[in-house]
Each structure stands twice: as C-alpha cells, then as structure tokens.
Design a protein around this motif. Structure first.
Motif, PDB file in Angstrom:
ATOM      1  N   VAL A 189       0.840  -1.196   0.000  1.00 15.25           N
ATOM      2  CA  VAL A 189       0.000   0.000   0.000  1.00 15.25           C
ATOM      3  C   VAL A 189       0.879   1.252   0.000  1.00 15.25           C
ATOM      4  O   VAL A 189       0.601   2.225  -0.691  1.00 15.25           O
ATOM      5  N   LYS A 190       1.982   1.172   0.745  1.00  9.99           N
ATOM      6  CA  LYS A 190       2.910   2.304   0.796  1.00  9.99           C
ATOM      7  C   LYS A 190       3.452   2.609  -0.608  1.00  9.99           C
ATOM      8  O   LYS A 190       3.609   3.766  -0.992  1.00  9.99           O
ATOM      9  N   ALA A 191       3.714   1.554  -1.365  1.00 10.52           N
ATOM     10  CA  ALA A 191       4.228   1.745  -2.727  1.00 10.52           C
ATOM     11  C   ALA A 191       3.215   2.504  -3.572  1.00 10.52           C
ATOM     12  O   ALA A 191       3.584   3.363  -4.369  1.00 10.52           O
ATOM     13  N   SER A 192       1.937   2.193  -3.381  1.00  5.18           N
ATOM     14  CA  SER A 192       0.897   2.892  -4.147  1.00  5.18           C
ATOM     15  C   SER A 192       0.793   4.348  -3.714  1.00  5.18           C
ATOM     16  O   SER A 192       0.783   5.253  -4.541  1.00  5.18           O
ATOM     17  N   LEU A 193       0.719   4.544  -2.406  1.00  7.87           N
ATOM     18  CA  LEU A 193       0.517   5.903  -1.912  1.00  7.87           C
ATOM     19  C   LEU A 193       1.690   6.809  -2.273  1.00  7.87           C
ATOM     20  O   LEU A 193       1.516   7.992  -2.502  1.00  7.87           O
ATOM     21  N   SER A 194       2.887   6.226  -2.349  1.00  9.74           N
ATOM     22  CA  SER A 194       4.068   7.045  -2.630  1.00  9.74           C
ATOM     23  C   SER A 194       4.097   7.553  -4.072  1.00  9.74           C
ATOM     24  O   SER A 194       4.864   8.446  -4.392  1.00  9.74           O
ATOM     25  N   THR A 195       3.264   6.996  -4.944  1.00  9.66           N
ATOM     26  CA  THR A 195       3.302   7.455  -6.344  1.00  9.66           C
ATOM     27  C   THR A 195       2.502   8.746  -6.548  1.00  9.66           C
ATOM     28  O   THR A 195       2.730   9.465  -7.501  1.00  9.66           O
ATOM     29  N   TYR A 196       1.568   9.020  -5.649  1.00 12.68           N
ATOM     30  CA  TYR A 196       0.654  10.146  -5.876  1.00 12.68           C
ATOM     31  C   TYR A 196       1.347  11.459  -6.217  1.00 12.68           C
ATOM     32  O   TYR A 196       0.935  12.165  -7.112  1.00 12.68           O
ATOM     33  N   LYS A 197       2.347  11.756  -5.403  1.00  8.53           N
ATOM     34  CA  LYS A 197       2.889  13.118  -5.468  1.00  8.53           C
ATOM     35  C   LYS A 197       3.790  13.344  -6.667  1.00  8.53           C
ATOM     36  O   LYS A 197       4.032  14.474  -7.059  1.00  8.53           O
ATOM     37  N   ASP A 198       4.305  12.267  -7.240  1.00  7.57           N
ATOM     38  CA  ASP A 198       5.315  12.426  -8.290  1.00  7.57           C
ATOM     39  C   ASP A 198       4.752  12.356  -9.696  1.00  7.57           C
ATOM     40  O   ASP A 198       5.502  12.211 -10.643  1.00  7.57           O
ATOM     41  N   VAL A 199       3.444  12.401  -9.846  1.00  3.25           N
ATOM     42  CA  VAL A 199       2.896  12.203 -11.184  1.00  3.25           C
ATOM     43  C   VAL A 199       2.108  13.430 -11.648  1.00  3.25           C
ATOM     44  O   VAL A 199       1.662  14.233 -10.844  1.00  3.25           O
ATOM     45  N   ASP A 200       1.969  13.555 -12.964  1.00  5.42           N
ATOM     46  CA  ASP A 200       1.184  14.655 -13.520  1.00  5.42           C
ATOM     47  C   ASP A 200      -0.305  14.363 -13.393  1.00  5.42           C
ATOM     48  O   ASP A 200      -1.107  15.256 -13.154  1.00  5.42           O
ATOM     49  N   ILE A 201      -0.653  13.092 -13.588  1.00 10.70           N
ATOM     50  CA  ILE A 201      -2.071  12.730 -13.639  1.00 10.70           C
ATOM     51  C   ILE A 201      -2.323  11.491 -12.787  1.00 10.70           C
ATOM     52  O   ILE A 201      -1.520  10.553 -12.788  1.00 10.70           O
ATOM     53  N   ILE A 202      -3.439  11.496 -12.086  1.00  4.44           N
ATOM     54  CA  ILE A 202      -3.853  10.301 -11.350  1.00  4.44           C
ATOM     55  C   ILE A 202      -5.057   9.694 -12.063  1.00  4.44           C
ATOM     56  O   ILE A 202      -6.054  10.389 -12.317  1.00  4.44           O
ATOM     57  N   LEU A 203      -4.927   8.445 -12.434  1.00  5.67           N
ATOM     58  CA  LEU A 203      -6.042   7.723 -13.045  1.00  5.67           C
ATOM     59  C   LEU A 203      -6.637   6.859 -11.949  1.00  5.67           C
ATOM     60  O   LEU A 203      -6.048   5.849 -11.548  1.00  5.67           O
ATOM     61  N   PHE A 204      -7.756   7.288 -11.418  1.00  4.74           N
ATOM     62  CA  PHE A 204      -8.369   6.562 -10.314  1.00  4.74           C
ATOM     63  C   PHE A 204      -9.406   5.600 -10.883  1.00  4.74           C
ATOM     64  O   PHE A 204     -10.345   6.012 -11.556  1.00  4.74           O
ATOM     65  N   VAL A 205      -9.200   4.305 -10.627  1.00  2.00           N
ATOM     66  CA  VAL A 205     -10.054   3.293 -11.258  1.00  2.00           C
ATOM     67  C   VAL A 205     -11.080   2.740 -10.272  1.00  2.00           C
ATOM     68  O   VAL A 205     -10.732   2.370  -9.152  1.00  2.00           O
ATOM     69  N   VAL A 206     -12.349   2.715 -10.704  1.00  2.00           N
ATOM     70  CA  VAL A 206     -13.378   2.000  -9.930  1.00  2.00           C
ATOM     71  C   VAL A 206     -14.032   0.950 -10.823  1.00  2.00           C
ATOM     72  O   VAL A 206     -14.030   1.057 -12.046  1.00  2.00           O
ATOM     73  N   ASP A 207     -14.589  -0.037 -10.166  1.00  2.00           N
ATOM     74  CA  ASP A 207     -15.298  -1.110 -10.861  1.00  2.00           C
ATOM     75  C   ASP A 207     -16.743  -0.630 -11.071  1.00  2.00           C
ATOM     76  O   ASP A 207     -17.421  -0.250 -10.120  1.00  2.00           O
ATOM     77  N   ALA A 208     -17.195  -0.650 -12.333  1.00  2.00           N
ATOM     78  CA  ALA A 208     -18.518  -0.102 -12.664  1.00  2.00           C
ATOM     79  C   ALA A 208     -19.635  -0.785 -11.891  1.00  2.00           C
ATOM     80  O   ALA A 208     -20.652  -0.176 -11.563  1.00  2.00           O
TER      81      ALA A 208
END
Ligand code: GTP
Ligand code: MG
Length: 305
Positions: free
Chosen positions: A79-98
């Motif tokens: 989970v830490k690996a995921s959370l650590s990506t937020y700040k370093d990116v231009d765009i966040i693609l947040f995925v939900v299951d329809a």
C-alpha cells in the motif's frame, strides 16, 4: 533532459482498490502484457512502468498495488508503494469497478487525494458487465461528490474506450522530453518480468493462502544447447506444506504452473525456453525485513523493481 518542441510527455499513476482492473488497463493501453493479472485481489505487489507511445508524445503509466486496509507488514509495504506514487505524477487515473461503485477503501484514497495537486481522472472500468442504469448513477454520483476533471467509462479487458482515454491523458500532459525510446515499453528488468509471469500462473492456479505466501526469484538464465534460453527460477514458499502443494504429486503442480509460464515467456521474448522451477521454504519471509529486501519488496525508490 531536453524538452522537445510540440512533444508531450509525463507520468500517470493508475490507482484504486484491489481487483478493479488496473493491471489489465496498463497492459491493454501499452498493448503488451507487462503486469500480472488475476481474478484474485492483491495480484500486483510492485510499481510497474508501462509506456504508451504516440506520434507526438508519450504517457508513462505506473501500475500500483491495490489500496486496502493492510494489516500485515507485507501488505502495508504494498500500500505504501501505491501511496508514494501520488505526489510524483502529472495525472492520477483513479479506477473503480462499474458494478461495485465506490467502496470504503475508495473513500480513504479519495480523501488523501484531496490534498494532491495532480490532475485527477476517474476511470470507470468493467462497463462490459455493468448495466446502463448502474453506470449512469455511478457517473452522477462521481460528478456530485468528487472533483474529477474527466470521467471516462472503459472496458480494459475488451480495450473499449482505451483509445479515447489515451488521447485524453495525452492532451492534459505538458510539453516534455522523450523519456523512453519508441521501442521501449517498460523499464522493469528482464528478471522481474520473468518472475511476474511465473507468479501470475501461481496466482491464477493455486488457492487459499498459497498465492499470497509465495515469491519468485529468477536465479540465473543462460543459453543452453541449440540456442534454447534456460531459466532457473525458485518459488519461495513460507511452509513445508505449501511447498508440497506447489510441487504436487510427482511434480504435477509444477508442470501445471511451468507449462503456461514457459509458453508465455516464449511468446513474449520470441525464443525457445527451458524453464526449471524449484521450490524452497523460507519461514515467514513476509514478516522478515531482510527477506523482503532481498526479494525486492522494500520500496527503495532508487531501485526499480
Ligand atoms: N469483465 C471485465 N473484467 C475485467 C476488466 N478489467 C479487468 N478485469 C478482470 O478483473 C480481474 C482483476 O484484474 P487486474 O487487472 O488483475 O486487477 P488489479 O486492479 O490490477 O488488481 P490488484 O493488482 O490486485 O490490485 C481479472 O480477472 C481481470 O480479467 C474489464 O474491463 N471487464
Ligand atoms: Mg494489479
């Protein structure tokens, strides 16, 4: 690195709950299988890079482990690996299951996202199995409650809507350098890709705690007779009984895992392969810092695994 005129580039992180289809999305946007996928949650354990190339730009996608309330040290690392990506990116693609819509884990992530400046796009995935009314009410809910710049429904599995998604992401990226040459679609090491292919077959074909208790390490690869690529890989299990299950009677399980893994490696790398699989026991490796580091699960950002 030099900015290129009229060339757009940047980073987009694919984030969301386990099992919503993030790795399938990465693979099908890149149009090559890079990340392991399975119907079991928590398939992805590392950040995985995939590059989508366009004539005038490139999107560097980061697939991440599914975010969930992690109890064990190992899951917390993911989970830490995921959370650590937020700040370093231009765009966040947040995925939900329809079909599932927003769940408790999503709310936790969406809350943390509030303070992040990156542009946020909502991807509603698996529209192939959702009803139209469900989809429409999910879009309305997202519109009302959250602050996404775009809402894009797709089916990652069927590659429906992915072209539009790629173009939309590209449009929002700034002018920037060409980070990757056009023939490069990932910066993951060859060993890592091989390990993930084997691990995926284990995720797909074993049950209960076994898929979550194993790690795969490629010990060596070399050219054997007649130019065959020989790969020696070790499956690390936590207990002797898991080892027994992984081997199966007369090695039947190893065969069941090895055959599809070998076929996929041959297809991906375009050569004949001889895959030797071994099983070893390393007691409680998931709770042992040293083992986690040795197996590449300590997230040192300078190390790409
Ligand atoms: N019907 C349908 N199934 C999908 C779609 N996208 C992904 N799946 C399936 O959903 C399951 C999970 O897909 P993954 O790509 O492994 O999901 P993930 O979000 O990466 O999961 P974690 O790595 O565990 O966080 C697999 O069985 C996929 O085949 C889709 O568009 N439609
Ligand atoms: Mg995944």
């Amino acid at each position: 690195m030099k900015k290129e005129e009229n060339f757009k580039s940047g980073y987009a992180a694919i984030i969301g709950k386990p099992n919503v289809g993030k790795s399938t999305l990465l693979n099908n946007l890149v149009m090559r299988k890079i990340a392991a996928t399975s119907h079991k949650p928590q398939t992805t354990r590392n950040k995985i890079t995939g590059v989508v190339h366009f004539p005038g730009g490139q999107i560097i996608l980061l697939d991440t482990p599914g975010i969930h309330k992690a109890s064990s040290q190992f899951n917390q690392l993911m989970v830490k690996a995921s959370l650590s990506t937020y700040k370093d990116v231009d765009i966040i693609l947040f995925v939900v299951d329809a079909k599932q819509g927003f769940a408790e884990n999503d709310m936790f992530v969406l809350d943390t996202l509030k303070d992040i400046d990156s542009l946020k796009i909502l991807i509603i995935n698996k529209i192939d199995i959702a009803s139209k009314p469900d989809l429409l009410s999910l879009i309305a809910e997202a519109d009302e409650k959250f602050d996404f710049r775009e809402i894009i429904p797709v089916s990652a599995l069927r590659s429906d809507g992915l072209e539009d998604l790629g173009q939309t992401v590209l449009n929002y990226l700034p002018e920037g350098p060409q980070y990757f040459p056009v023939d490069m679609i990932t910066d993951c090491s060859e060993e890592f890709l091989l390990e993930e292919i084997v691990r995926e077959k284990i995720m797909q074909r074993t049950h209960m705690e076994v898929p979550y208790s194993i790690a795969v390490v490629v010990e060596q690869t070399y050219e054997g007779n007649n130019g065959v690529w020989v790969i020696d890989a070790v499956i690390i299990a936590e207990t002797a009984s898991q080892k027994k299950i992984l081997i199966g009677s007369n090695g039947s399980m190893l065969k069941k895992l090895g055959k599809p893994a070998r076929e996929e490696i041959e297809k991906r790398f375009g050569c004949k392969v001889y895959l030797n699989l071994f099983v070893k026991v390393k007691n409680n490796w998931r709770d042992d810092k040293r083992s986690l580091r040795d197996l590449g699960y300590m997230y040192d950002s300078s190390k790409n695994r």
